[in-house]
Design a protein around this motif. Structure first.
Motif, PDB file in Angstrom:
ATOM      1  N   CYS A   1       0.848  -1.181   0.000  1.00 14.23           N
ATOM      2  CA  CYS A   1       0.000   0.000   0.000  1.00 14.23           C
ATOM      3  C   CYS A   1       0.883   1.230   0.000  1.00 14.23           C
ATOM      4  O   CYS A   1       1.947   1.239   0.628  1.00 14.23           O
ATOM      5  CB  CYS A   1      -0.912   0.048   1.227  1.00 14.23           C
ATOM      6  N   THR A   2       0.420   2.280  -0.641  1.00 11.58           N
ATOM      7  CA  THR A   2       1.178   3.517  -0.624  1.00 11.58           C
ATOM      8  C   THR A   2       0.267   4.714  -0.849  1.00 11.58           C
ATOM      9  O   THR A   2      -0.780   4.593  -1.460  1.00 11.58           O
ATOM     10  CB  THR A   2       2.274   3.523  -1.711  1.00 11.58           C
ATOM     11  N   ASN A   3       0.700   5.827  -0.282  1.00 14.59           N
ATOM     12  CA  ASN A   3       0.077   7.107  -0.554  1.00 14.59           C
ATOM     13  C   ASN A   3       1.220   8.067  -0.810  1.00 14.59           C
ATOM     14  O   ASN A   3       1.894   8.483   0.121  1.00 14.59           O
ATOM     15  CB  ASN A   3      -0.764   7.576   0.635  1.00 14.59           C
ATOM     16  N   SER A   4       1.458   8.378  -2.057  1.00 16.49           N
ATOM     17  CA  SER A   4       2.642   9.159  -2.399  1.00 16.49           C
ATOM     18  C   SER A   4       2.619  10.547  -1.775  1.00 16.49           C
ATOM     19  O   SER A   4       3.657  11.113  -1.457  1.00 16.49           O
ATOM     20  CB  SER A   4       2.773   9.281  -3.922  1.00 16.49           C
ATOM     21  N   LYS A   5       1.450  11.087  -1.550  1.00 17.76           N
ATOM     22  CA  LYS A   5       1.359  12.434  -0.981  1.00 17.76           C
ATOM     23  C   LYS A   5       1.921  12.483   0.429  1.00 17.76           C
ATOM     24  O   LYS A   5       2.577  13.448   0.815  1.00 17.76           O
ATOM     25  CB  LYS A   5      -0.083  12.889  -0.989  1.00 17.76           C
ATOM     26  N   LYS A   6       1.644  11.433   1.187  1.00 21.77           N
ATOM     27  CA  LYS A   6       2.099  11.424   2.587  1.00 21.77           C
ATOM     28  C   LYS A   6       3.317  10.549   2.792  1.00 21.77           C
ATOM     29  O   LYS A   6       3.763  10.357   3.912  1.00 21.77           O
ATOM     30  CB  LYS A   6       0.964  10.976   3.484  1.00 21.77           C
ATOM     31  N   GLN A   7       3.814   9.984   1.717  1.00 21.18           N
ATOM     32  CA  GLN A   7       5.017   9.176   1.795  1.00 21.18           C
ATOM     33  C   GLN A   7       4.878   8.015   2.772  1.00 21.18           C
ATOM     34  O   GLN A   7       5.779   7.736   3.551  1.00 21.18           O
ATOM     35  CB  GLN A   7       6.214  10.054   2.181  1.00 21.18           C
ATOM     36  N   ILE A   8       3.731   7.372   2.765  1.00 20.09           N
ATOM     37  CA  ILE A   8       3.511   6.191   3.590  1.00 20.09           C
ATOM     38  C   ILE A   8       3.465   4.985   2.673  1.00 20.09           C
ATOM     39  O   ILE A   8       2.681   4.954   1.723  1.00 20.09           O
ATOM     40  CB  ILE A   8       2.183   6.288   4.367  1.00 20.09           C
ATOM     41  N   THR A   9       4.305   4.010   2.950  1.00 16.98           N
ATOM     42  CA  THR A   9       4.346   2.800   2.137  1.00 16.98           C
ATOM     43  C   THR A   9       4.614   1.613   3.034  1.00 16.98           C
ATOM     44  O   THR A   9       5.454   1.691   3.934  1.00 16.98           O
ATOM     45  CB  THR A   9       5.463   2.899   1.079  1.00 16.98           C
ATOM     46  N   PHE A  10       3.912   0.525   2.789  1.00  9.15           N
ATOM     47  CA  PHE A  10       4.205  -0.699   3.531  1.00  9.15           C
ATOM     48  C   PHE A  10       3.936  -1.919   2.660  1.00  9.15           C
ATOM     49  O   PHE A  10       3.205  -1.842   1.664  1.00  9.15           O
ATOM     50  CB  PHE A  10       3.435  -0.774   4.861  1.00  9.15           C
ATOM     51  N   TYR A  11       4.569  -3.019   3.067  1.00 16.51           N
ATOM     52  CA  TYR A  11       4.562  -4.248   2.289  1.00 16.51           C
ATOM     53  C   TYR A  11       4.257  -5.461   3.164  1.00 16.51           C
ATOM     54  O   TYR A  11       4.514  -5.455   4.371  1.00 16.51           O
ATOM     55  CB  TYR A  11       5.941  -4.484   1.642  1.00 16.51           C
ATOM     56  N   ALA A  12       3.747  -6.488   2.524  1.00  9.82           N
ATOM     57  CA  ALA A  12       3.648  -7.785   3.188  1.00  9.82           C
ATOM     58  C   ALA A  12       5.058  -8.321   3.409  1.00  9.82           C
ATOM     59  O   ALA A  12       5.951  -8.087   2.590  1.00  9.82           O
ATOM     60  CB  ALA A  12       2.848  -8.753   2.324  1.00  9.82           C
ATOM     61  N   ASP A  13       5.244  -9.050   4.493  1.00  4.34           N
ATOM     62  CA  ASP A  13       6.573  -9.599   4.791  1.00  4.34           C
ATOM     63  C   ASP A  13       7.076 -10.486   3.656  1.00  4.34           C
ATOM     64  O   ASP A  13       8.280 -10.545   3.383  1.00  4.34           O
ATOM     65  CB  ASP A  13       6.525 -10.401   6.092  1.00  4.34           C
TER      66      ASP A  13
END
Length: 128
Positions: free
Chosen positions: A50-62
């Motif tokens: 998942c990502t939101n480029s505006k807020k620079q939040i990104t995460f991934y499944a292990d």
């Protein structure tokens, strides 16, 4: 009307790379989270990134951390999933999904729920 259209799936050899694209329309692109999910027949859908480029939040499944990279292009209203060093376990139909932060965070925890907006999926097959 919100529309998400995935492309880029196909057959790839184990250890190879593939780039999936998600063309989005019908909403303000940088106001939503863009997530990738995948599903294998007979198994529950699972979150990939998942990502939101505006807020620079990104995460991934292990299971994909260090191998997959998600990105967005606000000018093109597009999301991408770069898949490197793919494994046979990565074989699945990949879906692009979009929605507000709270919706997508909930979907990450409960991926079976009917929330957010979804594309039609693109099939990725990893051959040995």
């Amino acid at each position: 009307e919100v529309q998400l259209v995935e492309s880029g799936g196909g057959l790839v050899q184990a250890g190879g790379s593939l780039r999936l694209s998600c063309a989005a329309s019908g909403f303000t692109f940088d106001s939503y989270f863009i997530c990738w999910f995948r599903q294998v027949p007979g198994k529950e859908r699972e979150g990939v990134s998942c990502t939101n480029s505006k807020k620079q939040i990104t995460f991934y499944a292990d299971s994909v951390k260090g191998r997959f990279t998600t990105s967005t292009d606000n000018a093109e209203s597009a999301g991408y999933l770069q898949m490197n060093r793919v494994k046979s376990d990565d074989t699945a139909t990949y879906y692009c999904a979009a929605g507000p932060k709270d919706t997508m965070f909930r979907l990450w925890v409960f991926p079976h729920e009917d929330k957010g907006y979804w594309g039609q999926g693109t099939l990725v097959i990893v051959s040995a």
